[in-house]
Design a protein around this motif. Structure first.
Motif, PDB file in Angstrom:
ATOM      1  N   ARG A  65      -0.854  17.006 -24.562  1.00  0.00           N
ATOM      2  CA  ARG A  65      -1.329  17.611 -23.321  1.00  0.00           C
ATOM      3  C   ARG A  65      -1.217  19.124 -23.337  1.00  0.00           C
ATOM      4  NH1 ARG A  65       2.930  17.892 -19.090  1.00  0.00           N
ATOM      5  NH2 ARG A  65       4.941  17.516 -20.104  1.00  0.00           N
ATOM      6  N   CYS A  72      -4.831  10.512 -12.344  1.00  0.00           N
ATOM      7  CA  CYS A  72      -5.686  11.343 -11.499  1.00  0.00           C
ATOM      8  C   CYS A  72      -7.092  11.490 -12.079  1.00  0.00           C
ATOM      9  CB  CYS A  72      -5.043  12.715 -11.284  1.00  0.00           C
ATOM     10  SG  CYS A  72      -5.870  13.720 -10.031  1.00  0.00           S
ATOM     11  N   HIS A  92       2.257  16.563  -9.045  1.00  0.00           N
ATOM     12  CA  HIS A  92       1.880  17.891  -9.512  1.00  0.00           C
ATOM     13  C   HIS A  92       2.901  18.932  -9.037  1.00  0.00           C
ATOM     14  CE1 HIS A  92      -1.831  15.572  -9.632  1.00  0.00           C
ATOM     15  NE2 HIS A  92      -2.461  16.536 -10.289  1.00  0.00           N
ATOM     16  N   VAL A 119       2.562  19.011 -14.349  1.00  0.00           N
ATOM     17  CA  VAL A 119       2.115  17.706 -13.870  1.00  0.00           C
ATOM     18  C   VAL A 119       2.792  16.602 -14.670  1.00  0.00           C
ATOM     19  CG1 VAL A 119       0.110  16.254 -13.400  1.00  0.00           C
ATOM     20  CG2 VAL A 119      -0.129  18.732 -13.388  1.00  0.00           C
ATOM     21  N   TRP A 154      -7.249  19.585 -10.322  1.00  0.00           N
ATOM     22  CA  TRP A 154      -6.490  18.983 -11.416  1.00  0.00           C
ATOM     23  C   TRP A 154      -6.600  19.899 -12.620  1.00  0.00           C
ATOM     24  CZ3 TRP A 154      -7.604  17.571 -16.404  1.00  0.00           C
ATOM     25  CH2 TRP A 154      -6.755  16.665 -17.047  1.00  0.00           C
ATOM     26  N   PRO A 155      -5.524  20.160 -13.335  1.00  0.00           N
ATOM     27  CA  PRO A 155      -4.148  19.670 -13.220  1.00  0.00           C
ATOM     28  C   PRO A 155      -3.234  20.739 -12.614  1.00  0.00           C
ATOM     29  CG  PRO A 155      -4.462  20.580 -15.411  1.00  0.00           C
ATOM     30  CD  PRO A 155      -5.718  20.871 -14.637  1.00  0.00           C
ATOM     31  N   GLY A 161      -0.624  23.253 -15.523  1.00  0.00           N
ATOM     32  CA  GLY A 161      -0.889  21.933 -16.057  1.00  0.00           C
ATOM     33  C   GLY A 161       0.351  21.268 -16.622  1.00  0.00           C
ATOM     34  N   ASN A 191      -1.120   7.614  -7.355  1.00  0.00           N
ATOM     35  CA  ASN A 191      -1.959   8.675  -7.899  1.00  0.00           C
ATOM     36  C   ASN A 191      -3.429   8.285  -7.771  1.00  0.00           C
ATOM     37  OD1 ASN A 191       0.264  10.399  -9.000  1.00  0.00           O
ATOM     38  ND2 ASN A 191       0.645   8.557 -10.215  1.00  0.00           N
ATOM     39  N   TYR A 206      -4.528  21.227 -22.518  1.00  0.00           N
ATOM     40  CA  TYR A 206      -4.712  22.149 -21.391  1.00  0.00           C
ATOM     41  C   TYR A 206      -5.113  23.542 -21.872  1.00  0.00           C
ATOM     42  CZ  TYR A 206      -2.441  18.583 -18.497  1.00  0.00           C
ATOM     43  OH  TYR A 206      -2.116  17.417 -17.843  1.00  0.00           O
ATOM     44  N   ALA A 214      -1.047  12.913 -14.230  1.00  0.00           N
ATOM     45  CA  ALA A 214      -2.186  13.553 -14.888  1.00  0.00           C
ATOM     46  C   ALA A 214      -3.172  12.512 -15.393  1.00  0.00           C
ATOM     47  CB  ALA A 214      -1.697  14.426 -16.045  1.00  0.00           C
ATOM     48  N   TYR A 215      -2.657  11.455 -15.976  1.00  0.00           N
ATOM     49  CA  TYR A 215      -3.492  10.388 -16.521  1.00  0.00           C
ATOM     50  C   TYR A 215      -4.227   9.647 -15.403  1.00  0.00           C
ATOM     51  CZ  TYR A 215      -4.763   6.359 -19.446  1.00  0.00           C
ATOM     52  OH  TYR A 215      -5.449   5.378 -20.112  1.00  0.00           O
ATOM     53  N   VAL A 254      -4.802  14.120 -22.793  1.00  0.00           N
ATOM     54  CA  VAL A 254      -3.558  14.229 -22.039  1.00  0.00           C
ATOM     55  C   VAL A 254      -2.441  13.457 -22.731  1.00  0.00           C
ATOM     56  CG1 VAL A 254      -2.431  13.526 -19.890  1.00  0.00           C
ATOM     57  CG2 VAL A 254      -4.644  14.687 -19.810  1.00  0.00           C
TER      58      VAL A 254
END
Length: 273
Positions: free
Chosen positions: A152, A196, A58, A188, A29-30, A185, A68, A156, A193-194, A148
């Motif tokens: 985000r 995961c 992703h 995603v 991730w991510p 990243g 997810n 990242y 993303a959140y 995120v």
């Protein structure tokens, strides 16, 4: 581009290079399957069929609202394996991908999986609880979720620093490597993303690790600032039947530079044991 479609209609992108014994690589991730470009070529050059997929939400895969979570990730991998009719598989997973391949192997891959490699992997479980007092506090993962949601792109960029150990004296990680982390990243979906974060931090892989009956190489840098080795590989090696722990002195979480060269050599050696 090649895709498979899962039972719930999600399209999973994958890349498939070379021929020979199949090796499936699962990213962290991510990121996306692009994180494995060097290893894909290396494995194909050495006579393996190298396959890497983008986890749902992703990279180039679909961004469904649901699914997810680690159970679904493992089922997606199972559907990829079944649709490509793969056997005698070697699984390689980094970080979150390490959890994904462990769960897949334990719950779906019996009779298909020959060996497993994890690098900086999240098992057995990351978050602190009464049963896991040495884990990271939930506040650490709440901060990731907040980052995120709030910004985000900047998050990242900032995360690439500890990810590659760029905050350590003598770090040689390039700006290009950090930029590519950011690029991947940004592909995603926000929901994925959140969600995961909970998948990689709160999933308990203890029983999955105990169930594995194939050789597993547990690789981990001892300066991993994202998945601390003491809470991960050091505990996992005590749970597996046929495990080998390989510790990389001074190595960060991100696979790059000298760490990548050493890890790739060890993977090739492990494959022919």
């Amino acid at each position: 581009m090649p895709y498979i479609t899962t039972a719930d209609g999600t399209q999973i992108y994958y890349t498939d290079q070379g021929s020979g014994q199949p090796v499936i690589l699962s990213h962290g991730w991510p990121l996306s399957s692009d994180a494995w470009q060097v290893e894909l070529k290396l494995l194909a050059d050495h006579g393996y069929r190298a396959i890497a997929h983008d986890r749902r939400g992703h990279g180039r895969s679909s961004q469904p609202w649901q699914g997810n979570d680690m159970d679904t990730y493992a089922r997606d991998l199972a559907e990829l394996v079944e649709q490509l009719d793969l056997h005698d598989i070697v699984l390689i997973g980094h970080s979150t991908g390490g959890g994904e391949v462990v769960r897949y192997a334990a719950q779906h891959g019996v009779g298909r999986v020959a060996k497993i490699v994890t690098a900086g992997a999240v098992p057995p479980v990351m978050v602190k609880s009464e049963s896991n007092p040495d884990g990271l506090p939930i506040e650490a993962f709440d901060a990731i979720r907040e980052g995120v949601l709030k910004d985000r792109s900047q998050f990242y960029q900032d995360l690439s620093v500890p990810f590659f150990g760029a905050n350590r004296e003598g770090s040689k990680v390039s700006q290009g490597a950090r930029d590519d982390f950011w690029r991947q990243g940004m592909l995603v979906g926000l929901k994925a993303a959140y969600d995961c974060v909970a998948a990689f931090s709160e999933t308990d892989f203890t029983e999955d690790l105990k169930a594995l009956d194939v050789p597993i190489l547990l690789a981990h840098g001892d300066d991993d600032q994202i998945v601390p080795i003491a809470d991960a590989a050091v505990k996992s090696i005590e749970l597996v039947k046929h495990g080998e722990l390989k510790v990389y002195a001074g190595a960060p979480h991100g696979i790059a530079g000298e760490y990548q060269e050493q890890l790739d050599a060890d993977i090739l050696a492990f494959l022919v044991k």
